[in-house]
Design an enzyme around this catalytic site. Structure first.
Site, mmCIF file in Angstrom:
data_model
loop_
_atom_site.group_PDB
_atom_site.id
_atom_site.type_symbol
_atom_site.label_atom_id
_atom_site.label_comp_id
_atom_site.label_asym_id
_atom_site.label_seq_id
_atom_site.Cartn_x
_atom_site.Cartn_y
_atom_site.Cartn_z
ATOM 1 N N SER A 144 0.846 -1.204 0.000
ATOM 2 C CA SER A 144 0.000 0.000 0.000
ATOM 3 C C SER A 144 0.872 1.242 0.000
ATOM 4 O O SER A 144 1.967 1.239 0.583
ATOM 5 C CB SER A 144 -0.874 0.003 1.256
ATOM 6 O OG SER A 144 -1.484 1.266 1.407
ATOM 7 N N TYR A 157 -2.678 -1.540 9.935
ATOM 8 C CA TYR A 157 -2.754 -2.019 8.542
ATOM 9 C C TYR A 157 -1.432 -1.776 7.824
ATOM 10 O O TYR A 157 -0.856 -2.680 7.207
ATOM 11 C CB TYR A 157 -3.913 -1.298 7.841
ATOM 12 C CG TYR A 157 -3.975 -1.480 6.345
ATOM 13 C CD1 TYR A 157 -4.437 -2.666 5.785
ATOM 14 C CD2 TYR A 157 -3.582 -0.446 5.484
ATOM 15 C CE1 TYR A 157 -4.506 -2.823 4.408
ATOM 16 C CE2 TYR A 157 -3.649 -0.590 4.111
ATOM 17 C CZ TYR A 157 -4.109 -1.786 3.571
ATOM 18 O OH TYR A 157 -4.172 -1.936 2.216
HETATM 19 P P1 NDP Z 1 -11.771 -5.525 -1.988
HETATM 20 O O1 NDP Z 1 -12.413 -5.391 -0.651
HETATM 21 O O2 NDP Z 1 -12.428 -4.896 -3.164
HETATM 22 O O3 NDP Z 1 -11.547 -7.083 -2.338
HETATM 23 C C1 NDP Z 1 -10.930 -7.906 -1.390
HETATM 24 C C2 NDP Z 1 -10.660 -9.264 -1.985
HETATM 25 O O4 NDP Z 1 -9.960 -10.053 -1.013
HETATM 26 C C3 NDP Z 1 -11.922 -10.046 -2.333
HETATM 27 O O5 NDP Z 1 -11.649 -10.864 -3.439
HETATM 28 C C4 NDP Z 1 -12.153 -10.899 -1.079
HETATM 29 O O6 NDP Z 1 -12.863 -12.106 -1.340
HETATM 30 C C5 NDP Z 1 -10.724 -11.215 -0.696
HETATM 31 N N1 NDP Z 1 -10.568 -11.517 0.727
HETATM 32 C C6 NDP Z 1 -10.894 -10.740 1.783
HETATM 33 N N2 NDP Z 1 -10.564 -11.345 2.922
HETATM 34 C C7 NDP Z 1 -10.026 -12.542 2.586
HETATM 35 C C8 NDP Z 1 -9.481 -13.629 3.293
HETATM 36 N N3 NDP Z 1 -9.446 -13.660 4.658
HETATM 37 N N4 NDP Z 1 -9.008 -14.700 2.617
HETATM 38 C C9 NDP Z 1 -9.042 -14.717 1.269
HETATM 39 N N5 NDP Z 1 -9.549 -13.724 0.520
HETATM 40 C C10 NDP Z 1 -10.036 -12.659 1.183
HETATM 41 O O7 NDP Z 1 -10.298 -4.953 -1.772
HETATM 42 P P2 NDP Z 1 -9.248 -4.386 -2.853
HETATM 43 O O8 NDP Z 1 -9.395 -5.114 -4.109
HETATM 44 O O9 NDP Z 1 -9.338 -2.913 -2.862
HETATM 45 O O10 NDP Z 1 -7.861 -4.751 -2.129
HETATM 46 C C11 NDP Z 1 -7.019 -5.785 -2.604
HETATM 47 C C12 NDP Z 1 -5.649 -5.627 -1.960
HETATM 48 O O11 NDP Z 1 -5.120 -4.337 -2.259
HETATM 49 C C13 NDP Z 1 -5.631 -5.766 -0.434
HETATM 50 O O12 NDP Z 1 -4.470 -6.462 -0.044
HETATM 51 C C14 NDP Z 1 -5.562 -4.307 0.030
HETATM 52 O O13 NDP Z 1 -4.961 -4.218 1.294
HETATM 53 C C15 NDP Z 1 -4.704 -3.705 -1.059
HETATM 54 N N6 NDP Z 1 -4.826 -2.265 -1.241
HETATM 55 C C16 NDP Z 1 -6.040 -1.689 -1.553
HETATM 56 C C17 NDP Z 1 -6.124 -0.314 -1.730
HETATM 57 C C18 NDP Z 1 -7.405 0.381 -2.047
HETATM 58 O O14 NDP Z 1 -7.463 1.612 -1.882
HETATM 59 N N7 NDP Z 1 -8.433 -0.294 -2.520
HETATM 60 C C19 NDP Z 1 -4.926 0.542 -1.600
HETATM 61 C C20 NDP Z 1 -3.715 -0.164 -1.312
HETATM 62 C C21 NDP Z 1 -3.682 -1.514 -1.140
HETATM 63 P P3 NDP Z 1 -14.512 -12.140 -1.332
HETATM 64 O O15 NDP Z 1 -14.935 -11.343 -2.539
HETATM 65 O O16 NDP Z 1 -14.860 -13.579 -1.464
HETATM 66 O O17 NDP Z 1 -14.952 -11.517 -0.057
#
Ligand code: NDP
Length: 252
Positions: A144, A157
């Site tokens: 991030s 985080y």
């Molecule tokens: P979303 O909330 O849109 O999607 C999260 C994804 O992770 C979904 O596919 C979800 O599955 C899956 N997930 C959540 N918890 C678990 C778990 N315990 N085990 C397996 N899968 C899990 O988040 P983003 O796409 O925005 O974020 C993706 C990554 O990017 C993360 O690591 C986040 O920290 C990082 N990030 C995001 C930013 C942002 O501003 N959006 C900025 C910087 C980093 P399901 O759909 O089945 O719930």
């Protein structure tokens, strides 16, 4: 690398992971994506990829369930076998969830939850998948922008994401003997469901992000899909052990 690279993306059902899956499929990768709950959304991404003429499948995985990793790798092995393959050419450790709480108010339970999903999960999942990583495979760990700049409420985080960046450098060093490249991709604030969809749905926050971003807007999932695809291309193979930020120039 095999002629058709196969890449595994954790958390590929929504948000950044779904955009990465689609961008990598456009680049010619076959995709295995994982979901925790959103099986319907995951299947939708799979169908979009298949309609682009690439192979794709979705497997359930909770990255906090380290005890379940042997069963997951077994499922994955069987799925690859059905494709006539046995190796992964790419792994993107993307699954994650946020926590917005001040350092002073962070509980042990919140700390442990962030540790489990952002550090322990990717650490031991990658370890479990080592025998399946092809010679020269690419591993990308999603961090991030919050590890470079600070915003109140993200101590726990961002601390876990910072640890992931250190881990990536050690993995790059230790796995280089097999030609495996390991990098960190650090997105800025992106309009997804993350954090309750705040960057996307909270107009004030969205304007704030745009105002501190050189390119003048909050990021979209496709911005990160494109960055990930670029880092996975053969021409990026001399990049390893690096943190690449894709934030549109946030807080430069
Ligand atoms: P979303 O909330 O849109 O999607 C999260 C994804 O992770 C979904 O596919 C979800 O599955 C899956 N997930 C959540 N918890 C678990 C778990 N315990 N085990 C397996 N899968 C899990 O988040 P983003 O796409 O925005 O974020 C993706 C990554 O990017 C993360 O690591 C986040 O920290 C990082 N990030 C995001 C930013 C942002 O501003 N959006 C900025 C910087 C980093 P399901 O759909 O089945 O719930």
């Amino acid at each position: 690398m095999a002629s058709t690279p196969i890449t595994l993306i954790t958390g590929g059902s929504r948000g950044l992971g779904a955009a990465m899956a689609l961008a990598l499929a456009r680049d010619g990768h076959d995709i295995v994506l994982t979901y925790r709950d959103a099986v319907g959304a995951a299947q939708g991404v799979v169908e979009q990829i298949q309609s682009q003429g690439r192979r794709a499948l979705a497997l359930p995985l909770d990255v906090t369930d380290t005890a379940g990793f042997p069963a997951f790798t077994g499922l994955l092995r069987d799925a690859l076998k059905a494709w006539g393959a046995s190796r992964l050419d790419g792994l993107v450790n993307n699954a994650g969830a946020g926590a917005h709480v001040s350092f002073a108010e962070t509980t042990l339970a919140q700390f442990d939850a962030m540790l489990a999903i952002h550090l322990k999960g990717p650490f031991f999942l990658t370890q479990a998948l080592l025998p399946m990583l092809a010679e020269g495979a690419r591993v990308l760990n999603i961090s991030s922008g919050l590890t470079r700049f600070t915003l109140p409420g993200y101590a726990v985080y961002a601390a876990m994401k910072g640890a992931v960046e250190v881990l990536s450098r050690y993995q790059a060093k230790e796995l280089a003997a097999r030609g495996v490249r390991v990098n960190t991709l650090a997105p800025g604030a992106i309009a997804t469901d993350f954090g309750g969809g705040a960057v996307r749905d909270n107009a004030e926050l969205n304007r704030f992000v745009a105002s501190v971003t050189a390119l003048g807007r909050a990021g979209e999932a496709e911005d990160i899909g494109g960055a990930v695809a670029a880092l996975m291309r053969p021409g990026a193979g001399w990049i390893t052990g690096q943190r690449v930020e894709a934030s549109g120039g946030m807080f430069l």
